[in-house]
Design an enzyme around this catalytic site. Structure first.
Site, short mmCIF file in Angstrom:
data_model
loop_
_atom_site.label_atom_id
_atom_site.label_comp_id
_atom_site.label_asym_id
_atom_site.label_seq_id
_atom_site.Cartn_x
_atom_site.Cartn_y
_atom_site.Cartn_z
N ARG A 146 0.77 -1.30 0.06
CA ARG A 146 -0.19 0.06 -0.09
C ARG A 146 0.99 1.24 -0.07
O ARG A 146 0.52 2.43 -0.63
CB ARG A 146 -0.79 -0.04 1.29
CG ARG A 146 -2.09 1.04 1.35
CD ARG A 146 -2.54 0.81 2.71
NE ARG A 146 -2.81 -0.62 3.14
CZ ARG A 146 -3.84 -1.17 2.58
NH1 ARG A 146 -4.84 -0.67 2.03
NH2 ARG A 146 -4.09 -2.51 2.91
N THR A 147 1.77 1.37 0.94
CA THR A 147 2.46 2.37 1.02
C THR A 147 3.67 2.52 -0.30
O THR A 147 3.76 3.83 -0.80
CB THR A 147 3.60 2.39 2.27
OG1 THR A 147 2.61 2.21 3.43
CG2 THR A 147 4.44 3.85 2.47
N LYS A 207 23.06 -10.85 1.41
CA LYS A 207 24.37 -11.59 1.22
C LYS A 207 25.13 -10.91 2.50
O LYS A 207 26.43 -11.16 2.60
CB LYS A 207 25.06 -11.01 -0.20
CG LYS A 207 24.07 -11.66 -1.21
CD LYS A 207 24.76 -11.13 -2.42
CE LYS A 207 24.04 -11.44 -3.72
NZ LYS A 207 24.58 -10.35 -4.70
N ARG A 259 11.49 1.99 3.55
CA ARG A 259 10.92 1.51 4.52
C ARG A 259 11.96 0.30 5.08
O ARG A 259 12.50 -0.54 4.12
CB ARG A 259 9.81 0.63 3.99
CG ARG A 259 9.01 -0.25 4.73
CD ARG A 259 8.12 0.40 5.58
NE ARG A 259 6.92 -0.37 6.36
CZ ARG A 259 5.66 -0.13 6.23
NH1 ARG A 259 5.30 1.11 5.87
NH2 ARG A 259 4.86 -1.10 6.83
N HIS A 261 6.30 6.53 11.16
CA HIS A 261 5.58 6.46 9.67
C HIS A 261 5.23 7.74 9.30
O HIS A 261 3.83 8.06 9.42
CB HIS A 261 4.49 5.29 9.80
CG HIS A 261 4.11 4.88 8.40
ND1 HIS A 261 4.72 5.29 7.20
CD2 HIS A 261 3.15 3.84 8.04
CE1 HIS A 261 4.15 4.58 6.35
NE2 HIS A 261 3.15 3.83 6.77
#
Lengths: 349, 153
Positions: free
Chosen positions: A85-86, A114, A135, A163
């Site tokens: 969504r974001t 890695k 994010r 957020h």
């Protein structure tokens, strides 16, 4: 000083007049200085004026969302934790302004698996992109990235911490539906213990003299640290465990959140409370006419589906507002001013 | 009456930290990196103390610390006293003061904090009106000073 010496050396090969050189150095240093401050890590860094300024920017984008304002720019969206969504909202915001978007939606495809450090990934991507939307599952990752990256960072969520783009779209939605941010009665419902959106809301709204009502089961009550924040900043709050028509009759904003099963240590307790914080249509009988229901989504069982058509329901429009709020955040982080947006000649429609 | 014997020998020049609560001694030793010192260090552990019951003491010959180094000690022992010694005489007495910011000293208690997952320095701000807690600059976790753990070096 390091920047100054470096710039002087870089410019010396162009044999400019001293006046031109000094002006150029000054201008570049000003830009660098601004760049350092342009990252968006938390809404708590913003003043009342800045929040109002960003809301005005979002209004401009709502009027004309399609422009070529970011043509020639590259926006990187680095999602170390999936959030469809974001990510779609940020990428749409960038695309509608004409930017190119690079990045990843799934951390499994990156060198992080890695053993590459976040720093190395950020430094590498900074070579390619003008701005990074990030994010991350670790808390504080965005603050750290903003300290090391030469390009602005926009925090699209760092673990349970912050957020800010969600907060910005919440504020824009509140402003749009109420015509103001000042002196509102805001009712927060559900998981107030772990819900970062409600915590950010406290940080952002404290500029605007709100009265909060916290409605939650004891196990998910607003943590002491946030109640202390309210007390320290003179924010009024009332706590409730009951959730019914009378309790919410004084609300301007009813902000619903999801009560998540995995947050409970005692599953019996979850079964007992899970339906107590379900908003039913008949509970709106005493609501103020201006009251709007917000929800950061996804919704599971907090709001009856029959409410979707009710004029108090606003959660889908709220998600739509996210596009304009994120267009504003991207432009602000890139140093584009409200004035420039108002005088923009690249509007498509 | 028998003359009382000094349990820890005097030093000519250097720094003495007295009245360390015994349970904090080894944290102080680690914080000051005494294991890396080349000059003489005398450590007295579990000595009798009227005030503390058991106390500890550290005497470091030819070693002088900066304010910044010493103030870090306030994280683990807020009320320490230090004596600066020149020519067997105490020339200065100092108490430590908790600095407003601490970098690379304290470990964040939040396992999901970026500082516990990246090769980087931790960073804390002193929090609260009573200055008895620290707030992580990155993840905003608040730690009471009594619960502080130092980073392993």
């Amino acid at each position: 000083m390091k920047n100054y010496t470096f710039l002087k050396l870089s410019l010396s090969k162009y044999c400019l007049s001293e006046e031109k050189e000094v002006n150029l150095v000054r201008k570049t240093l000003y830009t660098i200085g601004n760049m350092e401050k342009r990252s968006l890590v938390t809404i708590a860094d913003h003043s009342r004026e800045k929040i109002e300024y960003l809301i005005q920017m979002a209004e401009e984008f709502e009027r004309h969302p399609n422009r070529r304002l970011l043509e020639g720019r590259v926006v990187a969206t680095l999602f170390f934790e999936p959030s469809t969504r974001t990510r779609l909202s940020f990428e749409t915001a960038a695309n509608r302004l004409g930017a190119r978007v690079i990045g990843f939606a799934d951390p499994k495809v990156t060198s992080g698996t890695k053993g590459e450090t976040l720093k190395d990934t950020i430094m590498m991507v900074s070579n390619y992109a003008d701005i990074i939307v990030m994010r991350h599952y670790l808390e504080g990752a965005a603050r750290y990235a903003s300290e090391i990256a030469p390009v602005p960072i926009v925090n699209a969520g760092d673990g349970a911490n912050q957020h800010p783009s969600q907060t910005m779209l919440d504020l824009y939605s509140i402003y749009k539906t109420q015509g103001r941010l000042d002196n509102l009665d805001i009712y927060l419902v559900g998981d107030l213990k772990y819900g970062r959106t409600v915590h950010s809301m406290l940080n952002a709204m404290y500029h605007f003299n709100p009265t909060f009502h916290f409605i939650a089961p004891e196990e998910l009550a607003m943590p002491e640290i946030y109640k202390n924040f309210c007390r320290d900043h003179g924010i009024r709050y009332v706590e409730h465990t009951d959730f019914n028509a009378d309790v919410i009759s004084g609300a301007d904003i009813l902000y619903m959140t999801r009560v998540q099963r995995e947050r409970f240590t005692d599953l019996m307790e979850y079964e007992r409370v899970k339906d107590r914080y379900l908003l039913k249509l008949d509970m709106l009988s005493k609501a103020r006419p201006n009251m709007k229901i917000l929800h950061p989504l996804p919704r599971v069982n907090e709001i009856e589906y029959s409410i979707d058509e009710n004029p108090h329901a606003y959660y889908f429009e709220q998600a739509h507002n996210g596009l304009f709020a994120r267009q504003a955040l991207l432009c602000d982080a890139l140093g584009i001013t409200l004035e420039e947006i108002r005088n923009d000649s690249t509007i498509i429609n | 009456m028998k003359e009382k014997q000094l349990l820890v020998a005097a030093i000519e020049n250097g720094t003495v930290i007295d009245h360390i609560p015994s349970e904090k001694l080894f944290a102080v030793v680690n914080l000051l990196h005494l294991d890396r010192m080349t000059s003489a260090v005398t450590i007295g552990y579990n000595l009798e103390s009227k005030e503390l019951g058991k106390k500890s003491i550290i005497k470091m010959a030819d070693k002088f610390f900066t304010d910044e180094e010493l103030n870090q000690l306030a994280v683990i022992c807020p009320n320490l006293t230090l004596c600066i010694i020149h020519d067997y005489e105490i020339t200065e007495k100092r108490t430590v003061a908790l600095p407003d910011e601490l970098k690379g000293i304290v470990k964040c208690a939040n396992p999901k904090c970026i500082t516990n997952n990246e090769p980087m320095k931790t960073h804390f701000h002193v929090h609260g009106n009573e200055r008895n807690a620290l707030k992580c600059h990155y993840c905003n976790t608040i730690i009471q000073l009594d619960d502080v753990q130092l980073v392993e070096k």
